[in-house]
Design an enzyme around this catalytic site. Structure first.
Site, PDB file in Angstrom:
ATOM      1  N   LYS A 257       0.814  -1.218   0.000  1.00 27.53           N
ATOM      2  CA  LYS A 257       0.000   0.000   0.000  1.00 27.53           C
ATOM      3  C   LYS A 257       0.850   1.270   0.000  1.00 27.53           C
ATOM      4  O   LYS A 257       0.400   2.304  -0.477  1.00 27.53           O
ATOM      5  CB  LYS A 257      -0.931  -0.003   1.215  1.00 27.53           C
ATOM      6  CG  LYS A 257      -2.065  -1.025   1.110  1.00 27.53           C
ATOM      7  CD  LYS A 257      -2.987  -0.949   2.314  1.00 27.53           C
ATOM      8  CE  LYS A 257      -4.126  -1.943   2.201  1.00 27.53           C
ATOM      9  NZ  LYS A 257      -5.023  -1.897   3.382  1.00 27.53           N
ATOM     10  N   ARG A 258       2.036   1.181   0.548  1.00 27.36           N
ATOM     11  CA  ARG A 258       2.864   2.399   0.586  1.00 27.36           C
ATOM     12  C   ARG A 258       3.301   2.824  -0.816  1.00 27.36           C
ATOM     13  O   ARG A 258       3.760   3.952  -1.007  1.00 27.36           O
ATOM     14  CB  ARG A 258       4.080   2.199   1.490  1.00 27.36           C
ATOM     15  CG  ARG A 258       5.135   1.264   0.948  1.00 27.36           C
ATOM     16  CD  ARG A 258       6.342   1.230   1.879  1.00 27.36           C
ATOM     17  NE  ARG A 258       7.394   0.351   1.412  1.00 27.36           N
ATOM     18  CZ  ARG A 258       7.431  -0.946   1.624  1.00 27.36           C
ATOM     19  NH1 ARG A 258       6.444  -1.523   2.315  1.00 27.36           N
ATOM     20  NH2 ARG A 258       8.421  -1.692   1.173  1.00 27.36           N
TER      21      ARG A 258
END
Length: 492
Positions: A257-258
Site C-alpha cells: 500500500k505504501r
C-alpha cells in the site's frame, strides 16, 4: 506449451485460487491473467477456486470484490467458483487414507513445541542449513497422550525432493529441511478432526480438479516440495509448476500500500480501461519476444507462453500504466471506447438517452473522438470535459484572470456572438473566418480573442482546438455561452 499435462488429455486445466482474506491484489490479478491467457491460448479450462478455509479471517464481501475485479479485468472462468469451505469432508477423507498408508501420522504435540524443535546447522562454506527435529509421534509414541491429535505428513528421512519448474528449471530440496507439516488440525467441540491446512487442501483440490499446470507467484516455491511429496503419497502425478516472478514497487521492495493502490478495483474506480490494464499487467514479468508494447488482448492471446516468463522480478511503474491507458484511449476503435465513456457519464449523471442512437450517437462519437487525445482517465470525460456534455459548468478563475484581463474582451465576445449567430453555415472554416474578422476589426491579435472565447464556451484554458470545439458544441450553444459569459463582466 511447456511441460506435459498431468492428465491423459492434452487439454490444459489451470486454476486461480485466491484467499478471501484481502482484496484482489495486483500480484494476484497478474497470476489470474497469466493462467487465463495460458488456458485460452492452448484451448484449456480455467477454474476459479476460493480458498476460504480460514474462517476467522475470511470475509464474504472480499469474495465479491475478488469476483468484481476479475470480471472488470476480463478474466472469465469455465468452472467454479468452488469454495474450499464446502469440501472439508474430501480433505479429511484423503488425510485418513494417508494415515492408513503410513504416509501420515497422528501428532499429539502442541504446535509451539513442534515449531521449537527446528534448528540450524553449519553447512558447506559456512551456510546455515535448517535441520528438522522429528517428534516421537511419527513412530507411534504419542508425546502428549489424551490430547486430540492433528494429522501430520511423514516426510521421508534423508534424500531430496525434486521437481521441474517451467520458469526456473530443475529445483531440489533436502528432505531433512522439510518439517512434518500439518495436514489436518486437531478437532474441537467433539469433532474428530478440524480444519484442513493449505498444503492438504490445495493438493487434494488440484488432483480432484485434474489441474495440469500450476501457475502462481514465486513466493510459493517453498511450498512446492511439500506438495510434490503429497502428490506422490496420494498416487497422483504432480502438475507442471510455473512460478512467476514477484511484482515490486519502484524502491524494489514487495509491492504494498505504501507504493499506492494495490487493489485492482481501485484502478477500475480511478477510470483505467480494462484492456490497458491487461496489457500493462501482462508485461509485468512476461515478454512477447519482440519490442511490442501496445498489445490488444487478441495479440496477448496469440503470443503468451510460459517460455516468455522472466526469471527476474517485475517493477510496478504507475507512470507506465498511465501511458498504456492514454495509448488505448487514443488508439481503440471509437465504437469500442464509446460504451465505457457512456458508463462514466451515466455514473456522473451527465448521460442523455438521445446520444444512444441516430444523430445523437453520431454527435457523441465525434465529441469523444475530439476529446480523447487529451484525456488520461475515463472520469476526465465528466470532469475536465464536462462543458461538452452539460451546460452546467464553471469558469476556472486562473483562466479568467489570464485571458479576460484585457478591457476589450467583453466587447469582443459580444461582437463574436453576433457574428457567429449570423453564419448561414456552421463549420470549422466559417467559425475561423468569422472569429478572425472580429479580432481584426477590434484591433487585437486573433490569439487574444481565441483564448477568451475558449474560456467563455468551455470554462477553461485547455481544450481541443477552438474551431473543432465550436463545431461539436453547435451554433446555438456557442452563441448562448458567449452571451452568458458577458454577465461575468458586469459591474459588481
Amino acid at each position: 506449451m511447456t511441460g506435459q499435462p498431468a492428465s491423459s488429455s492434452n487439454q490444459p486445466r489451470v486454476r486461480f485460487a485466491p484467499s478471501p482474506t484481502g482484496y484482489l491484489h495486483v500480484g494476484g490479478a497478474r497470476t489470474a491473467l497469466f493462467n487465463w491467457l495460458f488456458a485460452r491460448r492452448f484451448g484449456g479450462i480455467m477454474i476459479l477456486r476460493i480458498e476460504d478455509t480460514d474462517a476467522e479471517r475470511n470475509k464474504p464481501e472480499l469474495v465479491t470484490g475478488i469476483l468484481e475485479g476479475l470480471k472488470w479485468l476480463g478474466v472469465d472462468w469455465d468452472e467454479g467458483p468452488f469454495y474450499q469451505s464446502q469440501r472439508t469432508e474430501l480433505y479429511q477423507n484423503s488425510a485418513k487414507k494417508l494415515l492408513a498408508s503410513g504416509a501420515a501420522f497422528l501428532c499429539y504435540c502442541p504446535p509451539e513445541k513442534y515449531v521449537g524443535g527446528d534448528h540450524a546447522e553449519e553447512g558447506a562454506e559456512g551456510t546455515k542449513v535448517r535441520r528438522v527435529v522429528r517428534c516421537s509421534c511419527r513412530d507411534g509414541k504419542p508425546s502428549t497422550p489424551g490430547v486430540k491429535p492433528a494429522i501430520r505428513f511423514k516426510v521421508p528421512v534423508g534424500g531430496k525432493t525434486k521437481f521441474f519448474d517451467a520458469v526456473f528449471g530443475e529445483r531440489e530440496f533436502s528432505n531433512d529441511e522439510i518439517e512434518d507439516f500439518v495436514l489436518v488440525r486437531s478437532g474441537k467441540d467433539g469433532a474428530e478432526f478440524g480444519q484442513a491446512m493449505y498444503q492438504m487442501s490445495v493438493v487434494v483440490d488440484d488432483v480432484d480438479m485434474r489441474i495440469t499446470h500450476v501457475i502462481r507467484g514465486a513466493d510459493h516455491i517453498s511450498n512446492t516440495p511439500k506438495q510434490v511429496l503429497l502428490y506422490e503419497a496420494l498416487g497422483a502425478t504432480p502438475p507442471v509448476f510455473a512460478h512467476v516472478p514477484l511484482i515490486l514497487g519502484a524502491d524494489k521492495s514487495r509491492l504494498s500500500k505504501r507504493h499506492g493502490a494495490t487493489d485492482v478495483n481501485m484502478y477500475r474506480i480511478e477510470g483505467f480501461l480494462p484492456e490497458a490494464f491487461r496489457n500493462f499487467l501482462a508485461l509485468l514479468g512476461w515478454a512477447p519476444g519482440g519490442d511490442e508494447q501496445f498489445l490488444r488482448t487478441s495479440e496477448l492471446l496469440e503470443k503468451f507462453s510460459l517460455e516468455g516468463v522472466s526469471h527476474t522480478n517485475a517493477v510496478f511503474d504507475r507512470p507506465k500504466l498511465e501511458w498504456f491507458n492514454t495509448q488505448f484511449l487514443q488508439k481503440l476503435p471509437i465504437e469500442e471506447l464509446l460504451p465505457q465513456v457512456e458508463a462514466e457519464l451515466k455514473s456522473s449523471g451527465l448521460w442523455k438517452a438521445e446520444w444512444a442512437s441516430g444523430a445523437g450517437h453520431e454527435w457523441f462519437s465525434k465529441t469523444v473522438d475530439l476529446l480523447r487525445p487529451r484525456v488520461r482517465l475515463l472520469p476526465d470525460f465528466s470532469s475536465w470535459s464536462r462543458a461538452f456534455f452539460s451546460d452546467e459548468f464553471s469558469y476556472e478563475q486562473a483562466a479568467k484572470d489570464k485571458f479576460w484581463k484585457d478591457p476589450k474582451v467583453p466587447d469582443l465576445l459580444s461582437s463574436t456572438a453576433d457574428a457567429l449567430a449570423a453564419l448561414p453555415e456552421w463549420n470549422h472554416d466559417a467559425c475561423d473566418h468569422a472569429t478572425r474578422a472580429v479580432a481584426e476589426a477590434g484591433g487585437v491579435k486573433a490569439g487574444l480573442l481565441i483564448n477568451a472565447i475558449r474560456v467563455a464556451i468551455v470554462g477553461q484554458a485547455v481544450a481541443p482546438p477552438l474551431f473543432d470545439t465550436m463545431v461539436v458544441l453547435g451554433q446555438e450553444r456557442v452563441v448562448r455561452r458567449l452571451r452568458a459569459a458577458l454577465k461575468e463582466f458586469a459591474p459588481a
